[in-house]
Design a protein around this motif. Structure first.
Motif, mmCIF file in Angstrom:
data_model
loop_
_atom_site.group_PDB
_atom_site.id
_atom_site.type_symbol
_atom_site.label_atom_id
_atom_site.label_comp_id
_atom_site.label_asym_id
_atom_site.label_seq_id
_atom_site.Cartn_x
_atom_site.Cartn_y
_atom_site.Cartn_z
ATOM 1 N N TRP A 274 26.677 1.147 -22.841
ATOM 2 C CA TRP A 274 26.175 2.479 -22.557
ATOM 3 C C TRP A 274 26.168 3.329 -23.826
ATOM 4 O O TRP A 274 26.810 2.967 -24.822
ATOM 5 C CB TRP A 274 27.032 3.152 -21.483
ATOM 6 C CG TRP A 274 27.087 2.395 -20.196
ATOM 7 C CD1 TRP A 274 28.104 1.601 -19.749
ATOM 8 C CD2 TRP A 274 26.067 2.321 -19.194
ATOM 9 N NE1 TRP A 274 27.800 1.058 -18.528
ATOM 10 C CE2 TRP A 274 26.546 1.481 -18.160
ATOM 11 C CE3 TRP A 274 24.804 2.889 -19.056
ATOM 12 C CZ2 TRP A 274 25.814 1.200 -17.016
ATOM 13 C CZ3 TRP A 274 24.066 2.617 -17.914
ATOM 14 C CH2 TRP A 274 24.573 1.779 -16.914
ATOM 15 N N GLY A 275 25.522 4.471 -23.762
ATOM 16 C CA GLY A 275 25.322 5.277 -24.953
ATOM 17 C C GLY A 275 26.492 6.136 -25.352
ATOM 18 O O GLY A 275 26.329 7.324 -25.666
ATOM 19 N N ILE A 276 27.692 5.573 -25.385
ATOM 20 C CA ILE A 276 28.891 6.295 -25.819
ATOM 21 C C ILE A 276 29.441 5.708 -27.110
ATOM 22 O O ILE A 276 30.534 6.064 -27.543
ATOM 23 C CB ILE A 276 29.984 6.281 -24.726
ATOM 24 C CG1 ILE A 276 30.347 4.840 -24.338
ATOM 25 C CG2 ILE A 276 29.529 7.065 -23.499
ATOM 26 C CD1 ILE A 276 31.521 4.743 -23.366
ATOM 27 N N ASN A 277 28.681 4.828 -27.759
ATOM 28 C CA ASN A 277 29.113 4.217 -29.013
ATOM 29 C C ASN A 277 29.025 5.223 -30.154
ATOM 30 O O ASN A 277 28.251 6.184 -30.109
ATOM 31 C CB ASN A 277 28.236 3.008 -29.326
ATOM 32 C CG ASN A 277 28.354 1.926 -28.277
ATOM 33 O OD1 ASN A 277 29.388 1.276 -28.161
ATOM 34 N ND2 ASN A 277 27.297 1.732 -27.497
ATOM 35 N N VAL A 278 29.809 4.977 -31.193
ATOM 36 C CA VAL A 278 29.897 5.916 -32.315
ATOM 37 C C VAL A 278 29.612 5.202 -33.635
ATOM 38 O O VAL A 278 30.354 4.291 -34.008
ATOM 39 C CB VAL A 278 31.301 6.552 -32.397
ATOM 40 C CG1 VAL A 278 31.296 7.731 -33.362
ATOM 41 C CG2 VAL A 278 31.796 6.979 -31.025
ATOM 42 N N ASN A 316 33.064 -2.151 -33.619
ATOM 43 C CA ASN A 316 33.611 -1.839 -32.300
ATOM 44 C C ASN A 316 33.013 -0.521 -31.835
ATOM 45 O O ASN A 316 32.036 -0.045 -32.430
ATOM 46 C CB ASN A 316 35.148 -1.807 -32.322
ATOM 47 C CG ASN A 316 35.712 -0.817 -33.338
ATOM 48 O OD1 ASN A 316 35.079 0.195 -33.659
ATOM 49 N ND2 ASN A 316 36.906 -1.107 -33.852
ATOM 50 N N ILE A 317 33.578 0.090 -30.811
ATOM 51 C CA ILE A 317 32.982 1.311 -30.254
ATOM 52 C C ILE A 317 33.023 2.472 -31.241
ATOM 53 O O ILE A 317 32.208 3.395 -31.152
ATOM 54 C CB ILE A 317 33.666 1.688 -28.923
ATOM 55 C CG1 ILE A 317 32.795 2.690 -28.133
ATOM 56 C CG2 ILE A 317 35.078 2.219 -29.166
ATOM 57 C CD1 ILE A 317 33.212 2.867 -26.705
ATOM 58 N N LEU A 318 33.934 2.418 -32.218
ATOM 59 C CA LEU A 318 34.013 3.454 -33.241
ATOM 60 C C LEU A 318 33.293 3.066 -34.533
ATOM 61 O O LEU A 318 33.272 3.844 -35.486
ATOM 62 C CB LEU A 318 35.477 3.785 -33.546
ATOM 63 C CG LEU A 318 36.232 4.492 -32.420
ATOM 64 C CD1 LEU A 318 37.709 4.647 -32.771
ATOM 65 C CD2 LEU A 318 35.617 5.853 -32.113
ATOM 66 N N SER A 327 23.676 7.958 -27.951
ATOM 67 C CA SER A 327 23.306 9.338 -27.642
ATOM 68 C C SER A 327 24.520 10.242 -27.444
ATOM 69 O O SER A 327 24.554 11.373 -27.921
ATOM 70 C CB SER A 327 22.425 9.383 -26.393
ATOM 71 O OG SER A 327 21.984 10.685 -26.123
ATOM 72 N N LEU A 328 25.548 9.739 -26.747
ATOM 73 C CA LEU A 328 26.743 10.545 -26.488
ATOM 74 C C LEU A 328 27.882 10.190 -27.433
ATOM 75 O O LEU A 328 29.056 10.200 -27.053
ATOM 76 C CB LEU A 328 27.207 10.378 -25.039
ATOM 77 C CG LEU A 328 26.246 10.809 -23.939
ATOM 78 C CD1 LEU A 328 26.975 10.926 -22.619
ATOM 79 C CD2 LEU A 328 25.534 12.105 -24.271
ATOM 80 N N GLY A 333 33.645 10.365 -30.112
ATOM 81 C CA GLY A 333 33.941 10.857 -31.454
ATOM 82 C C GLY A 333 34.874 12.048 -31.460
ATOM 83 O O GLY A 333 35.725 12.191 -32.355
ATOM 84 N N HIS A 334 34.750 12.937 -30.454
ATOM 85 C CA HIS A 334 35.632 14.102 -30.386
ATOM 86 C C HIS A 334 37.067 13.728 -30.017
ATOM 87 O O HIS A 334 37.977 14.556 -30.149
ATOM 88 C CB HIS A 334 35.096 15.113 -29.368
ATOM 89 C CG HIS A 334 33.887 15.847 -29.835
ATOM 90 N ND1 HIS A 334 33.182 16.724 -29.030
ATOM 91 C CD2 HIS A 334 33.237 15.844 -31.027
ATOM 92 C CE1 HIS A 334 32.152 17.212 -29.715
ATOM 93 N NE2 HIS A 334 32.173 16.689 -30.922
#
Length: 539
Positions: A274-278, A316-318, A327-328, A333-334
């Motif tokens: 999903w679009g939560i990758n950074v 990885n996700i970060l 997108s998100l 990231g926050h």
């Protein structure tokens, strides 16, 4: 350097700061999108001809400023010096070369004086729409998330690329707002250029080399002094966030060396579908921000201070690799500052605040008339903030955007952009974690469409299943809640529908408390009660 020479340099440094502040104010005053005009979701800065950031505007978010600090070098790699001309402006929204997702537009402009390149000006802003699926986590790759603009010229020798403008208009839902913001960004850099050239001409400077050396040497020496005073070693921390369908683990190890600090994100969850990758450029931006808040919050943020912080991570996700959906990227990231600060709390006990809501509770609303009815369509973006964590000697700030630093949009400005009504916007009693110092409160919002309208909304919320943790014995803050006014629970992420006549209720999370609740003073508890910060049972 003589005292007079040093005073002269300090005056020029102050003048340079005023240049970038006016640069940022130009964007604030001329932007079309409320995210820029009302919330300050932007950055502005001036760079030397080598692409090193000399100064940034105070107005702006760490995610924009610190990614912009690296992005200028990407522009220089793509556009050869011999193809740079007076009146040029370059643009991209590439997530891996810019600020981490497609909604942020970065513009860079060379600044010439008497035919010589003396500086670059750069700025970034979040636009309301970039096409694709819209602002949300539902894309399966970056190709679904909107139009991608590679590093290219928005204007050459003062002539705007009309073909790019036409392509933009055909790919976004709010073409006038988006194109207007492109021109605002270009104007922002142009104002910076004019003010800089005016300053240099007045003072008699042919280049910024001397001033840059003064800025960087002072910054370098001050940073090195602060780092040498820190305890040396490596400290690790883990943090769990809601993710999309499943929880996501974030891991960081902060190593303090004699001359730099490194953050390694090995052990964090793999990339999400999903679009939560950074992208790593955004992860690094917020990791550096967290470290600087601890090490040297009062030292200017520029290339010399940022050089003391390094980041490493496997994919990885970060550290998401293209073409991951991003997108998100801000939601995860926050969380990076809380993750990094949790490690630093072990190195500096009694010095670090508790966890807070962290991620903005952004909501993108796509409003429209009900089927067969007449009315107005609009894309509406709102930024909302939960509570900050309590500090070692102070309560947490309520409804405050840490770490992003953006402002909450005024209700009137938001309602003006589309057919929606905000019925309620108030602090959420009891949402701050108890402690010797109480966590900041979240807030409650109640939103509906105007009569005869309905809306889809993209939820971008976290801390619904994993609230902010207290520190040093402080209690956790309350988790967030997303629901309709009939009690139906909604998902914290993804596009969803609110039918005509229903209201969406957002209960934002509070910050964690700090210290043993038994040590909270009777006076502070009485104030909590009188101000309505706690519920009737005092929690």
């Amino acid at each position: 350097m003589s005292d007079i020479g040093e005073i002269r340099m300090q005056v020029m440094w102050n003048r340079l700061i005023s240049v970038v502040e006016e640069q940022a104010l130009t964007l604030l005053r001329t932007a079309f999108s409320t995210s820029v005009r009302e919330s300050g979701d932007l950055s502005a800065g001036v760079f030397n001809p080598r692409g090193e950031m000399l100064a940034q505007a105070v107005t702006g978010t760490p995610g924009h400023v610190n990614t912009m600090a690296e992005a200028v070098l990407q522009f220089m790699n793509e556009i050869p010096r011999e193809e740079m001309y007076e009146g040029d402006t370059y643009v991209t929204n590439d997530p891996w070369q810019g600020t981490g997702h497609l909604h942020d537009i970065t513009m860079v402009s060379p600044s010439f004086l008497n035919g010589e390149l003396v500086a670059f000006f750069a700025c970034t802003a979040h636009v309301v729409d970039v096409g694709g699926r819209g602002f949300g986590a539902d894309g399966k790759s970056v190709y679904e998330e909107g139009i991608q603009i590679p590093i290219m010229k928005f204007a050459e020798k003062g002539v705007v690329n009309r073909d790019l403008v036409k392509i933009l208009r055909c790919n976004v839902r709010e073409p006038n707002q988006v194109v207007g913001d492109f021109y605002s960004l270009a104007a922002c850099n142009e104002v910076g250029h004019r003010r800089l050239v005016g300053m240099m001409t007045e003072i008699g400077l042919a280049s910024l080399d001397g001033l840059g050396a003064f800025i960087f040497s002072r910054t370098h020496n001050a940073m090195l002094e602060r780092i040498k005073a820190l305890p040396k070693g490596t400290w690790s921390n883990e943090l769990v966030t809601d993710g999309y369908d499943d929880p996501v683990k974030l891991a960081a190890a902060v190593s303090v060396h004699d001359d730099h600090l490194n953050v390694d994100f090995s052990g964090s969850a793999p990339m999400s579908r999903w679009g939560i990758n950074v992208p790593i450029i955004y992860t690094k931006a917020y990791a550096c921000y967290a470290l600087k808040c601890v090490v040297a919050p009062d030292i200017p943020n520029n290339a010399a201070s940022l050089a003391f912080f390094t980041v490493s991570s496997p994919v990885n996700i970060l550290n998401a690799a293209r073409p991951a959906p991003v997108s998100l990227r801000h939601v995860i990231g926050h969380m990076v500052p809380d993750l990094v600060l949790g490690a630093m709390a072990q190195a500096l006990p009694g010095k670090i605040l508790a966890e807070g809501a962290a991620a903005l509770w952004n909501i993108h609303i796509s409003a429209r008339p009900v089927a067969g009815g007449a009315g107005r369509r609009a894309e509406v973006l709102m930024f909302n903030s939960g509570g900050m964590g309590a500090r070692p000697e102070l309560d947490g700030l309520s409804a405050t955007a840490f770490p992003s630093g953006v402002h909450t949009m005024p209700i009137e400005a938001t309602e003006h952009t589309g057919p929606i009504v905000i019925w309620r916007k108030e602090l959420r009693p009891g949402s701050g974690g108890d402690g010797e110092f109480r966590g900041g409160l979240g807030q409650v919002l109640e939103i509906s469409a105007l009569d005869g309208h309905e809306f889809e909304f993209s939820a971008m919320f976290d801390r619904v299943k994993h609230p902010a943790k207290g520190r040093n014995g402080g209690k956790d803050g309350q988790a967030g809640v997303v629901k309709l006014d009939d009690g139906k629970l909604m998902r914290p992420k993804g596009w969803q529908h609110v039918p005509a006549g229903r209201r969406l209720i957002l209960e934002l999370p509070g910050g964690g408390g700090y210290g043993d609740p038994a040590k909270r003073s009777a006076e502070a508890r009485a104030q909590d009660q009188s101000r309505g910060y706690v519920t009737e049972d005092g929690k």
